[in-house]
Design an enzyme around this catalytic site. Structure first.
Site, PDB file in Angstrom:
ATOM      1  N   THR B  52       0.940  -1.205   0.013  1.00 44.17           N
ATOM      2  CA  THR B  52      -0.195   0.094   0.053  1.00 44.17           C
ATOM      3  C   THR B  52       0.890   1.359  -0.124  1.00 44.17           C
ATOM      4  O   THR B  52       0.570   2.298  -0.767  1.00 44.17           O
ATOM      5  CB  THR B  52      -1.104   0.058   1.321  1.00 44.17           C
ATOM      6  OG1 THR B  52      -1.887  -1.315   1.277  1.00 44.17           O
ATOM      7  CG2 THR B  52      -1.914   1.117   1.196  1.00 44.17           C
ATOM      8  N   HIS B 129     -10.533   0.610   4.771  1.00 50.56           N
ATOM      9  CA  HIS B 129      -9.202   0.742   3.939  1.00 50.56           C
ATOM     10  C   HIS B 129      -9.876   1.167   2.445  1.00 50.56           C
ATOM     11  O   HIS B 129      -9.965   0.335   1.608  1.00 50.56           O
ATOM     12  CB  HIS B 129      -8.591  -0.705   3.773  1.00 50.56           C
ATOM     13  CG  HIS B 129      -7.323  -0.677   3.160  1.00 50.56           C
ATOM     14  ND1 HIS B 129      -6.711   0.512   2.620  1.00 50.56           N
ATOM     15  CD2 HIS B 129      -6.452  -1.708   2.709  1.00 50.56           C
ATOM     16  CE1 HIS B 129      -5.564   0.186   1.983  1.00 50.56           C
ATOM     17  NE2 HIS B 129      -5.640  -1.301   2.259  1.00 50.56           N
TER      18      HIS B 129
END
Lengths: 139, 304
Positions: B52, B129
């Site tokens: 990420t 998320h």
């Protein structure tokens, strides 16, 4: 049983039977030095049984907090022996500084100075969720 | 100032716009190479997450911007006991936008209350998320051409899998969608997610404990990892981790145009033999993550 009527003060009526002490504690009424009467299991046409709290003094109340504890409550404001305001309550949209999030993964579990705040997400089921982690209050 | 903490903050129109921009960046990357010249992204990763973080950094560098930050709490002042609020007050003075990951749920929301610049939630514990969900959405759109009338299967850890909850929420806004939830009893979708996004919207759904049984119905199969860090108890983890493994045999009855997604990293829930199957999309999905993050950074910085 006879309880004196009040001249200047507040009558919190139609409290669900058994909830008066919870409300007494959460509103901090134990700190008052005036007369406070708690009536439990009073016969009620509307509720069958109800609790009542009489406060022999005019004061500011946290309406949101009362609405959260029991939205069926009616608050009567008495001035010079007369009813000057009758107020029905509803569930508050937000509750600050009363409930504590129990989720060990919530940021409030490590940063304890953060304000505890809950949002009403399901009025029908009276569900409040932590604004940070969305965990249901009391779970 | 705009932030992105929860995918549901974005309207379907905003998602469509981001997906459109992301796809355009894929087609014409050179046109976007200087969109963020002179801008700085701070990646504040209080919890390690290589992909990420690299995806965000790659996105900003591809837009011509620059990147600073840290990749674990140990290398930040959080290790000295600094609060999120204080860290953000300081760091937001050094950058134009923040991408933040934190192990505690709600930490990015706290960040938005103190930041001088937009904050993107890059994952907060088991909670939200949103950029993973945007990555999932751009992949679905790119592969299928639309969001409507799809049967989407979710398999694995549906209880703790935040990416599942967010994708269910995001997809519940489109018409003709159907959900199929495949998990062991212990890892079923939480009731509140089902109530809020499925039942209350009258979306048809089925629950199953057997992947093969529902495979022929699916247009999208979203696989998830049973994550060790979400368990308090190692015994439970070991008992459940191998429950749902996707193999070429299980795909025999699947549709020809099925698309298999996975938020990655994969451990063993998708056999490597599936990687060669043209229906496997998870590596393309990771690549799409960079483009949708580019689109998001531009949007939050107000760059056209």
């Amino acid at each position: 049983m006879i309880i004196d009527s009040i001249q200047n003060g507040i009558v919190i009526d139609h409290i669900t039977a058994g909830k008066a002490m919870e409300l007494y504690n959460i509103l901090g009424l134990d700190k008052l030095d005036c007369t406070v009467a708690i009536l439990k299991n009073v016969t009620s046409g509307k509720l069958g049984r109800k609790d009542i709290i009489k406060i022999d003094r005019e004061m500011e109340l946290d309406w949101d907090l009362i609405g959260y504890v029991d939205p069926t409550i009616t608050v009567n404001i008495i001035h010079d022996g007369k009813l000057v305001e009758k107020r029905g309550l509803k569930l508050p949209e937000r509750i600050r500084g009363v409930l504590k999030c129990k989720n060990p993964r919530c940021i409030t579990s490590v940063e304890q100075e953060l304000p505890q705040e809950f949002l009403l997400t399901d009025p029908a089921k009276r569900v409040y969720r932590c604004i940070y982690c969305e965990t249901e209050a009391g779970k | 100032m705009e932030n992105l903490i929860d995918i549901m903050q974005l309207s379907t129109e905003e998602i469509d716009e981001l997906v459109k921009t992301g796809c355009d960046i894929m087609e014409h990357p050179a046109e976007y190479a200087h969109k963020c010249d002179g801008k700085i992204l701070a990646t504040l990763f209080f919890e390690p997450s290589t992909r990420t973080r690299l995806s965000f950094e790659s996105a900003m560098l591809s837009l011509g911007g620059q990147v600073l930050g840290f990749s674990s709490a140990a290398s930040s002042s959080a290790s000295k006991g600094e609060s999120v609020a204080d860290t953000i007050r300081v760091v937001s003075a050094y950058c134009d936008i923040i991408a933040m990951r934190h192990p505690k749920e709600g930490a990015p929301l706290v960040a938005t209350q103190h930041s001088l610049v937009p904050v993107i939630n890059a994952g907060d514990g088991g909670h939200n998320h949103p950029t993973q969900t945007l990555t999932d959405l751009i992949t679905i759109h790119k592969e299928k051409g639309h969001f409507d009338n799809l049967t989407i299967g979710f398999c694995g850890d549906l209880k703790f899998g935040r990416t599942v909850h967010s994708l269910v929420a995001a997809m519940s806004r489109y018409t003709g969608v159907r959900f199929v939830f495949v998990s062991p009893e212990e890892l079923k979708l939480p009731r509140y997610v089902k109530e809020q996004y499925v039942k209350s919207k009258n979306i048809p759904y089925t629950q199953s404990t057997c992947l093969e049984e529902v495979m022929p119905e699916l247009d999208i199969l979203y696989m998830t990892r049973v994550q060790k860090e979400r368990f308090f108890n190692e015994e439970d983890y070991l008992r459940l981790k191998d429950s749902y493994i996707l193999t070429p045999e299980k795909l025999e009855n699947a549709k020809e145009d099925l698309r298999i997604l996975h938020p990655l990293p994969r451990v063993n829930e998708i056999s490597v033999a599936v990687d060669e199957d043209p229906r496997a999309c998870y590596f393309k999905q990771a690549q799409n993550g960079r483009y949708i993050r580019m689109a998001l950074i531009m949007k939050l910085l107000g760059i056209q």
